[in-house]
Write a protein that holds these residues in place. Structure first.
Motif, PDB file in Angstrom:
ATOM      1  N   TRP A  78       9.023  10.406   6.968  1.00 51.15           N
ATOM      2  CA  TRP A  78       7.715  10.204   7.587  1.00 51.15           C
ATOM      3  C   TRP A  78       7.080   8.910   7.082  1.00 51.15           C
ATOM      4  CZ3 TRP A  78       6.385  12.048  11.924  1.00 51.15           C
ATOM      5  CH2 TRP A  78       6.581  13.386  12.286  1.00 51.15           C
ATOM      6  N   CYS A  79       7.143   8.685   5.778  1.00 55.31           N
ATOM      7  CA  CYS A  79       6.480   7.498   5.210  1.00 55.31           C
ATOM      8  C   CYS A  79       7.071   6.212   5.796  1.00 55.31           C
ATOM      9  CB  CYS A  79       6.603   7.469   3.679  1.00 55.31           C
ATOM     10  SG  CYS A  79       5.692   8.795   2.883  1.00 55.31           S
ATOM     11  N   PHE A  80       8.397   6.134   5.841  1.00 53.22           N
ATOM     12  CA  PHE A  80       9.035   4.911   6.369  1.00 53.22           C
ATOM     13  C   PHE A  80       8.754   4.766   7.865  1.00 53.22           C
ATOM     14  CE2 PHE A  80      11.135   4.696   2.358  1.00 53.22           C
ATOM     15  CZ  PHE A  80      11.555   3.385   2.203  1.00 53.22           C
ATOM     16  N   PHE A  81       8.823   5.878   8.582  1.00 52.36           N
ATOM     17  CA  PHE A  81       8.564   5.858  10.028  1.00 52.36           C
ATOM     18  C   PHE A  81       7.150   5.325  10.308  1.00 52.36           C
ATOM     19  CE2 PHE A  81       6.437   8.257  13.457  1.00 52.36           C
ATOM     20  CZ  PHE A  81       7.140   7.780  14.553  1.00 52.36           C
ATOM     21  N   ILE A  82       6.195   5.834   9.566  1.00 52.09           N
ATOM     22  CA  ILE A  82       4.796   5.431   9.809  1.00 52.09           C
ATOM     23  C   ILE A  82       4.612   3.948   9.507  1.00 52.09           C
ATOM     24  CG2 ILE A  82       2.400   5.763   9.057  1.00 52.09           C
ATOM     25  CD1 ILE A  82       3.319   8.767   8.464  1.00 52.09           C
ATOM     26  N   VAL A  83       5.134   3.516   8.368  1.00 56.42           N
ATOM     27  CA  VAL A  83       4.944   2.113   7.977  1.00 56.42           C
ATOM     28  C   VAL A  83       5.692   1.173   8.931  1.00 56.42           C
ATOM     29  CG1 VAL A  83       5.458   0.417   6.184  1.00 56.42           C
ATOM     30  CG2 VAL A  83       4.461   2.610   5.562  1.00 56.42           C
ATOM     31  N   ALA A  84       6.928   1.549   9.276  1.00 62.78           N
ATOM     32  CA  ALA A  84       7.739   0.643  10.104  1.00 62.78           C
ATOM     33  C   ALA A  84       7.318   0.690  11.565  1.00 62.78           C
ATOM     34  CB  ALA A  84       9.221   0.997   9.968  1.00 62.78           C
ATOM     35  N   GLU A  85       7.279   1.897  12.135  1.00 59.05           N
ATOM     36  CA  GLU A  85       7.086   1.996  13.596  1.00 59.05           C
ATOM     37  C   GLU A  85       5.619   1.994  14.018  1.00 59.05           C
ATOM     38  OE1 GLU A  85       9.526   1.564  15.405  1.00 59.05           O
ATOM     39  OE2 GLU A  85      11.260   2.138  14.202  1.00 59.05           O
ATOM     40  N   LEU A  86       4.798   2.794  13.339  1.00 62.06           N
ATOM     41  CA  LEU A  86       3.399   2.882  13.780  1.00 62.06           C
ATOM     42  C   LEU A  86       2.584   1.685  13.298  1.00 62.06           C
ATOM     43  CD1 LEU A  86       2.561   6.680  13.258  1.00 62.06           C
ATOM     44  CD2 LEU A  86       3.377   5.524  15.315  1.00 62.06           C
ATOM     45  N   GLN A 141       1.060  21.342   2.738  1.00 65.18           N
ATOM     46  CA  GLN A 141       0.711  20.416   1.656  1.00 65.18           C
ATOM     47  C   GLN A 141       0.272  19.052   2.203  1.00 65.18           C
ATOM     48  OE1 GLN A 141       3.925  19.361  -1.004  1.00 65.18           O
ATOM     49  NE2 GLN A 141       2.550  18.418  -2.505  1.00 65.18           N
ATOM     50  N   PHE A 142      -0.904  18.624   1.778  1.00 63.44           N
ATOM     51  CA  PHE A 142      -1.376  17.276   2.108  1.00 63.44           C
ATOM     52  C   PHE A 142      -0.623  16.300   1.208  1.00 63.44           C
ATOM     53  CE2 PHE A 142      -4.122  13.639   1.334  1.00 63.44           C
ATOM     54  CZ  PHE A 142      -4.558  13.300   2.607  1.00 63.44           C
ATOM     55  N   THR A 143      -0.005  15.280   1.794  1.00 65.66           N
ATOM     56  CA  THR A 143       0.769  14.305   1.004  1.00 65.66           C
ATOM     57  C   THR A 143       0.367  12.878   1.384  1.00 65.66           C
ATOM     58  OG1 THR A 143       2.577  14.010   2.583  1.00 65.66           O
ATOM     59  CG2 THR A 143       2.774  15.887   1.052  1.00 65.66           C
ATOM     60  N   THR A 144       0.986  11.931   0.708  1.00 67.14           N
ATOM     61  CA  THR A 144       0.666  10.528   1.034  1.00 67.14           C
ATOM     62  C   THR A 144       1.119  10.155   2.442  1.00 67.14           C
ATOM     63  OG1 THR A 144       2.718   9.773   0.039  1.00 67.14           O
ATOM     64  CG2 THR A 144       0.772   9.786  -1.382  1.00 67.14           C
ATOM     65  N   ALA A 145       2.042  10.915   3.015  1.00 67.62           N
ATOM     66  CA  ALA A 145       2.421  10.653   4.415  1.00 67.62           C
ATOM     67  C   ALA A 145       1.191  10.837   5.315  1.00 67.62           C
ATOM     68  CB  ALA A 145       3.552  11.581   4.845  1.00 67.62           C
ATOM     69  N   ASP A 146       0.316  11.791   4.961  1.00 69.33           N
ATOM     70  CA  ASP A 146      -0.911  11.999   5.744  1.00 69.33           C
ATOM     71  C   ASP A 146      -1.885  10.838   5.552  1.00 69.33           C
ATOM     72  OD1 ASP A 146      -0.452  14.755   6.854  1.00 69.33           O
ATOM     73  OD2 ASP A 146      -0.215  15.187   4.724  1.00 69.33           O
ATOM     74  N   ILE A 147      -1.913  10.310   4.352  1.00 65.56           N
ATOM     75  CA  ILE A 147      -2.783   9.149   4.107  1.00 65.56           C
ATOM     76  C   ILE A 147      -2.328   7.971   4.972  1.00 65.56           C
ATOM     77  CG2 ILE A 147      -3.396   7.412   2.359  1.00 65.56           C
ATOM     78  CD1 ILE A 147      -3.513   9.633   0.284  1.00 65.56           C
ATOM     79  N   LEU A 148      -1.017   7.756   5.022  1.00 62.32           N
ATOM     80  CA  LEU A 148      -0.494   6.641   5.830  1.00 62.32           C
ATOM     81  C   LEU A 148      -0.760   6.872   7.312  1.00 62.32           C
ATOM     82  CD1 LEU A 148       2.963   6.045   4.059  1.00 62.32           C
ATOM     83  CD2 LEU A 148       0.794   4.874   3.633  1.00 62.32           C
ATOM     84  N   SER A 192       0.810  -1.228   0.000  1.00 62.27           N
ATOM     85  CA  SER A 192       0.000   0.000   0.000  1.00 62.27           C
ATOM     86  C   SER A 192       0.841   1.275   0.000  1.00 62.27           C
ATOM     87  CB  SER A 192      -0.949  -0.005   1.203  1.00 62.27           C
ATOM     88  OG  SER A 192      -0.229  -0.147   2.414  1.00 62.27           O
ATOM     89  N   ALA A 193       1.918   1.289   0.794  1.00 64.01           N
ATOM     90  CA  ALA A 193       2.723   2.512   0.881  1.00 64.01           C
ATOM     91  C   ALA A 193       3.449   2.776  -0.441  1.00 64.01           C
ATOM     92  CB  ALA A 193       3.729   2.407   2.024  1.00 64.01           C
TER      93      ALA A 193
END
Ligand SMILES: N[C@@H](CCC(=O)N[C@@H](CS)C(=O)NCC(=O)O)C(=O)O
Length: 235
Positions: free
Chosen positions: A100-108, A165-172, A68-69
Motif C-alpha cells: 500500500w505504501c509504495f502504491f500510494i507514493v508511486a501511483e497516487l 489498525q490505523f497505519t502510516t499507509a492511512d497517513i499517506l 516523507s514516506a
C-alpha cells in the motif's frame, strides 16, 4: 541541545504526513518551520543537512532522514509494538502494508497528483512548471483509475487500509485524498467517509495545527525569518 527529534518543514501535504505520525505516536519534538519555495530549503545550513534541498527532513538520534514516506515508516518501525503502533505485525500484513505504501507514493502521488499539482492552476504550481491542461486532465483520470483499487478495498467495510489498525499507509493515503480534493480532482465514494474518519482523529487535528504556515509569512522570506525552533508536545 535537545534529544527530541527535530522535524524540518511545514505547510505542505508531505510535511503534514510527518507531523501526523509524530502526533499519532505522541512524541514530543522540535520543529524548524521552514517552507518550500521560500529560499529556506536552499540555505547553507539546510543544504548541509539535505543536499536535495527538500522538506520534510527528520533528525533523530544522529540520523538524518529525508522523504516523507520514509520518515513515517522509520517512526512506525522504531515504535512498533507500542500502544499506538502504526505498522502491522507479521510478515503477510507487513508485506501488504508495504505494498500500500509504495502504491500510494508511486501511483497516487508521483505519477498523478504531483503532475496535477505541478501543471495545474487550482492551488497548483503552473506558474513555476508550466500550464498544461491536457496533462492535468490525463493525470487526474489516471489518479481516479488508480484510486479504484482503494475503492475496492474500502468497500468491504474496513475502517483503515489494513483493517482495524490505523497505519502510516492511512497517513499517506489521506494526504493524497486531501490533495486531490484541494486540486479539484474527484475522489471515489468510499474515500469520502474514510477521509472524514481519519481526519477526525485528534492526532490529525493537532498535526494540522503544527503543520501550519507561520502567520504573516511572506512568499519569499529571509533565511532567518522562521527557523526558530518550535517545541511541540502532542497531547
Ligand atoms: N518525495 C519527497 C518530495 C518532497 C518535496 O518535493 N518537497 C517540496 C515541498 S512539497 C520541497 O521541499 N521543495 C523545495 C522547495 O520548493 O524549496 C517527499 O515525499 O518528501
Amino acid at each position: 541541545m535537545t534529544n527530541k527529534p527535530i522535524l524540518w518543514g511545514v505547510g505542505t501535504p508531505r510535511t503534514l504526513r510527518t507531523h501526523w505520525a509524530l502526533h499519532e505516536l505522541e512524541l514530543p519534538y522540535a520543529c524548524r518551520p521552514i517552507l518550500p519555495r521560500s529560499g529556506e530549503t536552499k540555505t547553507a545550513e539546510y543544504t548541509a543537512l539535505n543536499i536535495r534541498q527538500k522538506i520534510p527532513l527528520l533528525q533523530d538520534e544522529g540520523r538524518t532522514i529525508g522523504e516523507s514516506a520514509v520518515i513515517v515508516a522509520y517512526l512506525a518501525q522504531k515504535y512498533r509494538g507500542s500502544k499506538r503502533s502504526l505498522i502491522p505485525e507479521g510478515t503477510d500484513p507487513y508485506t501488504k502494508w508495504l505494498e500500500w505504501c509504495f502504491f500510494i507514493v508511486a501511483e497516487l502521488d508521483s505519477a498523478s497528483l504531483n503532475i496535477v499539482r505541478r501543471h495545474g492552476t487550482k492551488h497548483g504550481l503552473a506558474h513555476i512548471y508550466g500550464y498544461a491542461p491536457e496533462v492535468v486532465e490525463q493525470a487526474s483520470k489516471y489518479f481516479q483509475h488508480q484510486l479504484a483499487f482503494v475503492d475496492v478495498a474500502l468497500k468491504d467495510g474496513r475502517d483503515y487500509l489494513m483493517g482495524d489498525q490505523f497505519t502510516t499507509a492511512d497517513i499517506l493515503l489521506a494526504s493524497c485524498l486531501i490533495g486531490a480534493v484541494d486540486f479539484g480532482v474527484e475522489i471515489c465514494d468510499s474515500a469520502m467517509p474514510y477521509l472524514e474518519r481519519v481526519t477526525s482523529r485528534n492526532a490529525y487535528r493537532s498535526a494540522s495545527k503544527a503543520n501550519c504556515t507561520p502567520v504573516g509569512a511572506p512568499a519569499v522570506r529571509e533565511p532567518s525569518f522562521s527557523t526558530e525552533e518550535r517545541q511541540i508536545d502532542p497531547d
